[in-house]
Design a protein around this motif. Structure first.
Motif, PDB file in Angstrom:
ATOM      1  N   MET A 223      -2.229  11.760  14.342  1.00  0.00           N
ATOM      2  CA  MET A 223      -1.443  10.623  13.753  1.00  0.00           C
ATOM      3  C   MET A 223      -1.551  10.831  11.992  1.00  0.00           C
ATOM      4  O   MET A 223      -2.628  11.161  11.510  1.00  0.00           O
ATOM      5  CB  MET A 223      -2.222   9.486  13.964  1.00  0.00           C
ATOM      6  CG  MET A 223      -1.248   8.235  14.363  1.00  0.00           C
ATOM      7  SD  MET A 223      -2.104   6.848  14.628  1.00  0.00           S
ATOM      8  CE  MET A 223      -2.996   7.015  16.100  1.00  0.00           C
ATOM      9  N   ASN A 224      -0.371  10.561  11.411  1.00  0.00           N
ATOM     10  CA  ASN A 224      -0.383  10.863  10.072  1.00  0.00           C
ATOM     11  C   ASN A 224       0.202   9.564   9.535  1.00  0.00           C
ATOM     12  O   ASN A 224       1.231   8.981   9.657  1.00  0.00           O
ATOM     13  CB  ASN A 224       0.682  12.083   9.852  1.00  0.00           C
ATOM     14  CG  ASN A 224       1.000  12.255   8.405  1.00  0.00           C
ATOM     15  OD1 ASN A 224       0.409  11.596   7.697  1.00  0.00           O
ATOM     16  ND2 ASN A 224       1.749  13.292   8.276  1.00  0.00           N
ATOM     17  N   PHE A 225      -0.616   9.129   8.353  1.00  0.00           N
ATOM     18  CA  PHE A 225      -0.080   7.851   7.636  1.00  0.00           C
ATOM     19  C   PHE A 225       0.366   7.915   6.287  1.00  0.00           C
ATOM     20  O   PHE A 225       0.379   7.102   5.443  1.00  0.00           O
ATOM     21  CB  PHE A 225      -1.218   6.841   7.923  1.00  0.00           C
ATOM     22  CG  PHE A 225      -1.002   6.027   8.916  1.00  0.00           C
ATOM     23  CD1 PHE A 225      -0.455   5.168   9.434  1.00  0.00           C
ATOM     24  CD2 PHE A 225      -2.066   6.454   9.962  1.00  0.00           C
ATOM     25  CE1 PHE A 225      -0.543   4.489  10.480  1.00  0.00           C
ATOM     26  CE2 PHE A 225      -2.189   5.722  11.286  1.00  0.00           C
ATOM     27  CZ  PHE A 225      -1.298   5.137  11.536  1.00  0.00           C
ATOM     28  N   ASP A 226       0.722   9.114   5.861  1.00  0.00           N
ATOM     29  CA  ASP A 226       1.326   9.373   4.548  1.00  0.00           C
ATOM     30  C   ASP A 226       2.561   8.515   4.201  1.00  0.00           C
ATOM     31  O   ASP A 226       2.659   8.160   3.095  1.00  0.00           O
ATOM     32  CB  ASP A 226       1.862  11.059   4.445  1.00  0.00           C
ATOM     33  CG  ASP A 226       0.735  11.834   4.359  1.00  0.00           C
ATOM     34  OD1 ASP A 226      -0.520  11.352   4.219  1.00  0.00           O
ATOM     35  OD2 ASP A 226       0.856  13.232   4.192  1.00  0.00           O
ATOM     36  N   TRP A 227       3.281   8.231   5.416  1.00  0.00           N
ATOM     37  CA  TRP A 227       4.471   7.654   5.195  1.00  0.00           C
ATOM     38  C   TRP A 227       4.185   6.306   4.782  1.00  0.00           C
ATOM     39  O   TRP A 227       5.061   5.366   4.361  1.00  0.00           O
ATOM     40  CB  TRP A 227       5.418   7.673   6.398  1.00  0.00           C
ATOM     41  CG  TRP A 227       4.443   6.829   7.595  1.00  0.00           C
ATOM     42  CD1 TRP A 227       3.705   7.646   8.490  1.00  0.00           C
ATOM     43  CD2 TRP A 227       4.359   5.409   7.752  1.00  0.00           C
ATOM     44  NE1 TRP A 227       3.200   6.751   9.282  1.00  0.00           N
ATOM     45  CE2 TRP A 227       3.450   5.332   9.097  1.00  0.00           C
ATOM     46  CE3 TRP A 227       4.975   4.139   7.497  1.00  0.00           C
ATOM     47  CZ2 TRP A 227       2.975   4.186   9.630  1.00  0.00           C
ATOM     48  CZ3 TRP A 227       4.589   3.144   8.091  1.00  0.00           C
ATOM     49  CH2 TRP A 227       3.748   3.108   9.191  1.00  0.00           C
ATOM     50  N   MET A 228       2.898   5.596   4.730  1.00  0.00           N
ATOM     51  CA  MET A 228       2.659   4.464   4.180  1.00  0.00           C
ATOM     52  C   MET A 228       2.655   4.205   2.688  1.00  0.00           C
ATOM     53  O   MET A 228       2.748   3.480   2.221  1.00  0.00           O
ATOM     54  CB  MET A 228       1.316   3.758   4.928  1.00  0.00           C
ATOM     55  CG  MET A 228       1.341   3.180   6.339  1.00  0.00           C
ATOM     56  SD  MET A 228       0.075   2.491   7.084  1.00  0.00           S
ATOM     57  CE  MET A 228       0.124   0.889   6.152  1.00  0.00           C
ATOM     58  N   ALA A 229       2.521   5.403   2.179  1.00  0.00           N
ATOM     59  CA  ALA A 229       2.696   5.694   0.585  1.00  0.00           C
ATOM     60  C   ALA A 229       1.690   4.739  -0.207  1.00  0.00           C
ATOM     61  O   ALA A 229       2.184   3.778  -1.032  1.00  0.00           O
ATOM     62  CB  ALA A 229       3.873   5.240   0.304  1.00  0.00           C
ATOM     63  N   TRP A 230       0.399   4.532   0.222  1.00  0.00           N
ATOM     64  CA  TRP A 230      -0.526   3.687  -0.584  1.00  0.00           C
ATOM     65  C   TRP A 230      -0.585   3.883  -2.052  1.00  0.00           C
ATOM     66  O   TRP A 230      -0.625   5.284  -2.158  1.00  0.00           O
ATOM     67  CB  TRP A 230      -1.943   3.916   0.104  1.00  0.00           C
ATOM     68  CG  TRP A 230      -1.975   3.113   1.317  1.00  0.00           C
ATOM     69  CD1 TRP A 230      -1.938   3.557   2.722  1.00  0.00           C
ATOM     70  CD2 TRP A 230      -2.284   1.681   1.600  1.00  0.00           C
ATOM     71  NE1 TRP A 230      -2.182   2.563   3.598  1.00  0.00           N
ATOM     72  CE2 TRP A 230      -2.366   1.484   2.982  1.00  0.00           C
ATOM     73  CE3 TRP A 230      -2.383   0.728   0.642  1.00  0.00           C
ATOM     74  CZ2 TRP A 230      -2.305  -0.084   3.218  1.00  0.00           C
ATOM     75  CZ3 TRP A 230      -2.246  -0.550   1.029  1.00  0.00           C
ATOM     76  CH2 TRP A 230      -2.336  -0.828   2.222  1.00  0.00           C
ATOM     77  N   THR A 231      -0.860   3.222  -2.704  1.00  0.00           N
ATOM     78  CA  THR A 231      -1.278   3.310  -4.218  1.00  0.00           C
ATOM     79  C   THR A 231      -2.136   2.535  -4.503  1.00  0.00           C
ATOM     80  O   THR A 231      -2.751   1.432  -3.864  1.00  0.00           O
ATOM     81  CB  THR A 231      -0.005   2.737  -5.183  1.00  0.00           C
ATOM     82  OG1 THR A 231       0.237   1.540  -4.681  1.00  0.00           O
ATOM     83  CG2 THR A 231       1.350   3.499  -4.887  1.00  0.00           C
TER      84      THR A 231
ATOM     85  N   PRO B 186      -3.106   0.243  -6.776  1.00  0.00           N
ATOM     86  CA  PRO B 186      -2.854  -1.184  -7.024  1.00  0.00           C
ATOM     87  C   PRO B 186      -2.514  -2.101  -5.787  1.00  0.00           C
ATOM     88  O   PRO B 186      -2.936  -3.174  -5.693  1.00  0.00           O
ATOM     89  CB  PRO B 186      -1.787  -1.143  -8.055  1.00  0.00           C
ATOM     90  CG  PRO B 186      -1.486   0.016  -8.864  1.00  0.00           C
ATOM     91  CD  PRO B 186      -2.032   1.115  -7.717  1.00  0.00           C
ATOM     92  N   THR B 187      -1.595  -1.413  -4.966  1.00  0.00           N
ATOM     93  CA  THR B 187      -1.398  -2.240  -3.713  1.00  0.00           C
ATOM     94  C   THR B 187      -2.521  -2.238  -2.927  1.00  0.00           C
ATOM     95  O   THR B 187      -2.851  -3.428  -2.390  1.00  0.00           O
ATOM     96  CB  THR B 187      -0.186  -1.577  -3.221  1.00  0.00           C
ATOM     97  OG1 THR B 187      -0.400  -0.307  -2.881  1.00  0.00           O
ATOM     98  CG2 THR B 187       1.066  -1.998  -3.568  1.00  0.00           C
TER      99      THR B 187
ATOM    100  N   PHE C 296      -4.527  -5.725  -1.594  1.00  0.00           N
ATOM    101  CA  PHE C 296      -4.783  -6.127  -0.015  1.00  0.00           C
ATOM    102  C   PHE C 296      -6.163  -6.426   0.191  1.00  0.00           C
ATOM    103  O   PHE C 296      -6.588  -7.153   0.834  1.00  0.00           O
ATOM    104  CB  PHE C 296      -4.207  -5.209   0.771  1.00  0.00           C
ATOM    105  CG  PHE C 296      -2.637  -5.288   1.121  1.00  0.00           C
ATOM    106  CD1 PHE C 296      -2.124  -6.423   1.815  1.00  0.00           C
ATOM    107  CD2 PHE C 296      -1.699  -4.520   0.672  1.00  0.00           C
ATOM    108  CE1 PHE C 296      -0.845  -6.494   1.996  1.00  0.00           C
ATOM    109  CE2 PHE C 296      -0.377  -4.677   0.978  1.00  0.00           C
ATOM    110  CZ  PHE C 296      -0.036  -5.631   1.436  1.00  0.00           C
TER     111      PHE C 296
ATOM    112  N   LEU D  49       1.020 -18.669  -1.791  1.00  0.00           N
ATOM    113  CA  LEU D  49       2.589 -18.602  -1.710  1.00  0.00           C
ATOM    114  C   LEU D  49       3.141 -18.981  -3.076  1.00  0.00           C
ATOM    115  O   LEU D  49       4.219 -18.434  -3.636  1.00  0.00           O
ATOM    116  CB  LEU D  49       3.139 -19.513  -0.606  1.00  0.00           C
ATOM    117  CG  LEU D  49       4.599 -19.560  -0.379  1.00  0.00           C
ATOM    118  CD1 LEU D  49       4.770 -17.954   0.405  1.00  0.00           C
ATOM    119  CD2 LEU D  49       4.742 -20.397   0.776  1.00  0.00           C
TER     120      LEU D  49
ATOM    121  N   ALA E 230       3.276 -16.288  -5.428  1.00  0.00           N
ATOM    122  CA  ALA E 230       4.090 -15.340  -5.583  1.00  0.00           C
ATOM    123  C   ALA E 230       5.481 -15.608  -5.945  1.00  0.00           C
ATOM    124  O   ALA E 230       6.300 -14.901  -6.611  1.00  0.00           O
ATOM    125  CB  ALA E 230       4.585 -15.200  -3.869  1.00  0.00           C
TER     126      ALA E 230
END
Lengths: 95, 265, 295
Positions: free
Chosen positions: A1-9, A11-12, A16, A58, A61
């Motif tokens: 399983m590869n979670f690179d696609w979630m593109a964590w940075t 700041p984000t 969270f 809310l 935002a």
């Protein structure tokens, strides 16, 4: 399983993490002091701590989005953040 | 008084006319559809239905849809039963907010999730499988199932639980032997709505499948966008997707109004 | 109302639902947030762009147009379906063989797969082979939903009225059925007019279900995708490109991850606000319904 696609940075991730911490805080608060201190605020319906947190987030935002729309190019987004903090305090005080 | 009866009749005619037209077309040959304008089939043919039942690229769509819809209904109902019980009987930390959070997923537009879903299910190797679509549909069907079941369970008096526990029933035994028979109609209505919403959903099912698990709805849109349309077969395929719904309505006809009136659809 | 007993172990019963929904909801949502602040040229290589996508989105005409179109559509839908639903519900028979006939035939459109609803109307409205299109053409009315934006709008609106008015009818009907006969008899003795019976007896009783109907219709029409996608594909031009259609075009069609993610978030926030209003209103009405509001 590869979670690179979630593109964590950073700041984000921090974003969270803060929300997660807020939820944990609320949970601990609720266990220590159950009931959520319900009250009838200025919106004429009963709210608990959790509702007030939700309304604050809310609203924050939308404050940020409106700030971007009005002053996005000229002024820093930290001003919007400051307004959102004041708004959140207001919500916890009166709503 | 006459006018009053006239309104529902007019409305029902308005509702049935487009459906009649679809059924009408499904029994016509393509020549007849395109060349002459007729209000009913001149040369009644079952050719269009034969095409669907003999061409694997058509009927496999129905099988795929049936498979993931069934998986989804089973997951939704079995997972939602204990959760709905917990919401209807106990209060616990964060219960109201959890309930609200579940509901927001029922109300969120699937379009928002279409993009990351593709990547999420690709990364865990479930892309183009039935289970992927079934789990993805749980996003809105599980909250729906919890919501409907909670409504039915709140109508069951709590004394039933207490008497059973006094009689020495363990919780699982009480739940299966006493509680589930009591809300059987509720489970039926829930399964019906889960079936329906999974059956009608196109966007996520289309995004998450390519070949092996492609649902009938996606196969139909492909046919629409292709040139040289086979209108008769398309109409027949449409009629066949309406049938399960029509069949299920017949079984729940006495509960429909009540189910909708709970405001939980 | 059942008095609920506090029991933290109830969390274990909710846990399976929580995990499945969290898997499908939280991970994608986090991903969307991550994408919304970055740009990519593929291969999972991302660049930080901060709030640029949001700025671009909020000032883009395309987004404004889609948003306004969406609001206009939802507004028109409500303005037609709610009054029409009330009128039909009032005219429906209360007893006899007419009741099941009405209920079953009215529920039918609600249970047709949404893309088939689109297909039905796509065929029905065609000038060459559809009953509606052909009839209009032979009456000399120029109607072609693939060319003319107004005809496309009319088709989508009539289709939605066809598809969803029954929901309003069924809800109102359930509300009307909860009124005891004694109310009508009293009104008859007082010599009340048809209008005052509606205004002072029927409308108050329908208040709750009507509110549900309005909110449900508003939210569902706000995320309409499948039916207009099948009928018009968002065209002609962009005239029926509603929010969801625009978003899917951007995300799946053009694979513009950043802008699509930013749009997803703004869209999601609007829906979140609506759902919260819906939930708050519903639960407050639920508390007050014990003194007379009927299910």
């Amino acid at each position: 399983m590869n979670f690179d696609w979630m593109a964590w940075t950073a700041p984000t991730a921090a974003f969270f993490l803060i929300i997660f911490c807020l939820l944990v805080t609320l949970t601990v608060w609720e266990i220590r002091n159950p009931g959520g201190s319900p009250r009838l605020g200025i919106l004429r319906f009963e709210t608990t701590r959790g509702d007030r947190l939700f309304v604050s987030l809310l609203g924050a935002a939308f404050i940020h989005i409106i700030w971007l729309a009005l002053f996005g190019d000229a002024l820093s987004l930290w001003w919007a953040f400051a307004i959102a903090c004041v708004y959140a305090v207001g919500v916890f005080r009166w709503v | 008084m006459r006018l009053k009866n006239f309104i529902p009749v007019l409305y029902i005619v308005f509702l049935l006319l487009p459906i009649y037209w679809l059924v009408n077309m499904s029994f016509k040959t393509n020549d007849e559809i395109l060349s002459v304008f007729t209000l009913w089939p001149q040369n009644l043919t079952l050719h269009n239905y034969r095409v669907i039942f003999t061409d694997a690229s058509w009927y496999s769509g129905y099988i795929n849809s049936m498979i993931y819809v069934s998986i989804n209904v089973v997951i939704s109902v079995t997972f939602a039963l204990p959760a709905a019980y917990a919401f209807s009987r106990y209060s616990f930390v964060g219960d109201k907010h959890l309930f609200f959070w579940l509901l927001t997923n029922r109300m969120a537009p699937p379009a928002v999730f279409a993009l990351p879903f593709f990547q999420l299910y690709s990364s865990i190797g479930l892309f183009d499988t039935h289970i992927a679509v079934a789990v993805a549909h749980c996003l809105f069907n599980l909250p729906l199932a919890v919501w409907i079941l909670e409504g039915f369970m709140s109508g069951i008096p709590k004394e039933i639980d207490e008497t059973a526990f006094v009689d020495g029933y363990s919780w699982p035994r009480f739940f299966v032997k006493i509680f589930i028979p009591n809300i059987a109609s509720g489970i039926g209505v829930t399964a019906f709505f889960c079936f329906m919403f999974s059956w009608v959903e196109l966007l996520l099912a289309r995004t998450l499948t390519a070949v092996n698990a492609k649902p009938i709805s996606a196969i139909m849109t492909r046919t629409v966008s292709a040139s040289g349309l086979d209108w008769g077969v398309l109409a027949a395929a449409g009629v066949l997707t309406i049938l399960p719904g029509a069949l299920v309505i017949w079984f729940v006809r006495n509960h429909i109004a009540k189910g909708f009136a709970l405001g939980r659809v | 109302m059942i008095v609920k007993q506090t029991n933290q172990k109830a969390w274990f019963m909710v846990l399976p639902v929580f995990l499945v929904v969290a898997f499908s909801a939280v991970i994608p949502l986090m991903t969307v947030v991550n994408y919304s602040v970055q740009d990519t040229f593929g291969n999972n290589v991302f660049f930080w762009v901060g709030m640029d996508w949001f700025k671009e989105l909020i000032h883009s005409d395309r987004f404004h147009a889609a948003f306004l179109r969406q609001l206009l559509f939802s507004g028109i839908i409500l303005a037609i379906e709610v009054p029409l639903g009330i009128v039909i519900a009032l005219a429906m028979p209360r007893k006899g063989w007419g009741v099941p006939v009405c209920l079953i035939s009215m529920a039918l459109p609600l249970l047709i797969p949404w893309n088939v609803v689109g297909t039905i109307w796509q065929i029905f409205g065609r000038v060459d082979i559809g009953l509606l299109g052909h009839s209009l053409a032979s009456l000399g009315i120029d109607y072609n939903y693939t060319q003319d934006p107004i005809a496309a709008w009319l088709t989508v609106i009539v289709m939605d009225v066809w598809h969803w008015t029954s929901l309003v009818v069924l809800l109102c009907y359930a509300g009307l059925c909860s009124i005891p006969d004694a109310y009508y008899q009293a009104a008859k003795i007082d010599g009340a007019s048809r209008w005052s019976v509606f205004r002072y007896i029927q409308l108050p009783k329908m208040q709750r279900v009507l509110l549900i109907a309005i909110l449900l219709r508003f939210m569902d029409s706000f995320m309409i995708y499948t039916e207009p996608f099948v009928i018009t594909g968002g065209g002609p031009g962009n005239s029926t490109t509603f929010m969801s259609i625009d978003l899917v075009k951007m995300a799946v069609g053009q694979f513009d991850l950043g802008p699509a993610a930013a749009m997803s978030l703004v869209y999601f926030l609007v829906i979140l606000l609506l759902s919260w209003v819906f939930y708050t209103v519903m639960s407050n009405i639920g508390e007050n319904s014990s003194n007379g509001g009927g299910r």
